[in-house]
Structure formats: C-alpha cells, structure tokens
Design a protein around this motif. Sequence first.
Motif, PDB file in Angstrom:
ATOM      1  N   ASN A  20     127.119 108.471  81.996  1.00 53.00           N
ATOM      2  CA  ASN A  20     127.243 108.027  80.608  1.00 53.00           C
ATOM      3  C   ASN A  20     128.640 108.383  80.136  1.00 53.00           C
ATOM      4  OD1 ASN A  20     127.238 110.758  79.782  1.00 53.00           O
ATOM      5  ND2 ASN A  20     125.006 110.773  79.758  1.00 53.00           N
TER       6      ASN A  20
ATOM      7  N   SER B 187     121.774 112.065  86.278  1.00 56.05           N
ATOM      8  CA  SER B 187     122.614 111.132  85.516  1.00 56.05           C
ATOM      9  C   SER B 187     124.076 111.234  85.939  1.00 56.05           C
ATOM     10  CB  SER B 187     122.469 111.384  84.022  1.00 56.05           C
ATOM     11  OG  SER B 187     122.909 112.701  83.726  1.00 56.05           O
TER      12      SER B 187
ATOM     13  N   VAL C  28     119.149 104.044  85.925  1.00 60.24           N
ATOM     14  CA  VAL C  28     120.165 104.917  85.347  1.00 60.24           C
ATOM     15  C   VAL C  28     121.243 104.030  84.738  1.00 60.24           C
ATOM     16  CG1 VAL C  28     121.891 106.685  85.834  1.00 60.24           C
ATOM     17  CG2 VAL C  28     119.734 106.702  87.079  1.00 60.24           C
TER      18      VAL C  28
END
Length: 153
Positions: A143, A86, A48
């Motif tokens: 992210n 995520s 990840v």
Amino acid sequence: MESVDGGNGSDARVSSTVMELSGDTSCIAAARRLAADFLSRAGPEQHVAVSDHALGLTQLVVSELVTNARRHAPGPALMELRLADSTVEVTVQDSVPVRPTIHAFDPERIGRHGLEIVAAVADDFYVQLEPTGKRVTAHISLNDTPAPGPRQP
C-alpha cells in the motif's frame, strides 16, 4: 533466465517467483518486468491491493539489487519475489559472502547509491551471509504507507 511460479500446475495461485540472473546486464530489465508481471498477477490472486507507488518502488529495488549482484558477484545469482502479508519480499542471492555497505552521504559522489536507495524506500532491509554467498532482502509495503527511513544492512 528462469522464472518459476510458486504452487503446482497452471491453476496455482501465485505467491512467489524465482529468476536466475544471467551474467550480463540484460537481466536487470528482465527482472524489472518479472516484478511488474508478478505483482500484477499475484496481487489480485492473493486478494492484496498493490498500489502503483508500490509497483514502482518494487521495480526500483529490483533494479538496484540485481545491478549490485551482477556488478559485484561473478558467479550465479538468483532473485526471488514473494508475497508476505501486505508486503512483497525481494531477495537477491549472489556468490560473494561479503556484507555490502551503504556509503555515507556524499552529494559529490557519482554512483554507488543503490543500497542507500533500497534502505530508504524499503520497510525492512537486511543481509544474510551464507557459506556460498549472501542474500540481500528488502520488504516493500504494497500500500502507500511510507517507509520509516534509511537503515544499515
């Protein structure tokens, strides 16, 4: 303070870690370091990508939630970090079964902005009351996608 990596044995992939929070404020810095170490190991091991922005937000959320637990709950407290898809899930459990409140915006107020900050930067934020206390959980995207905005716990 105690840290436990998820999995069995030293070759296990890191997907979660738990830390017992001591009664003084030194645990806040230790919790931030644990979060940074956890993400620096768990991201690559779980394949990840973890952005620098996500690392900073995670440390900020850890600081705010651990500070609240140490300041407002006299009993034992735990912090758990867990990778979920995520996101990183930051959960702090303390011994006070009272739902915390996010104060209304007040530019004159000094302090008591912790939950405002967490709600503003987290993708999801909620409080679960339990007979022995509460669990405050925030999900932070790994992210650089920005969070949608502040929410009430």
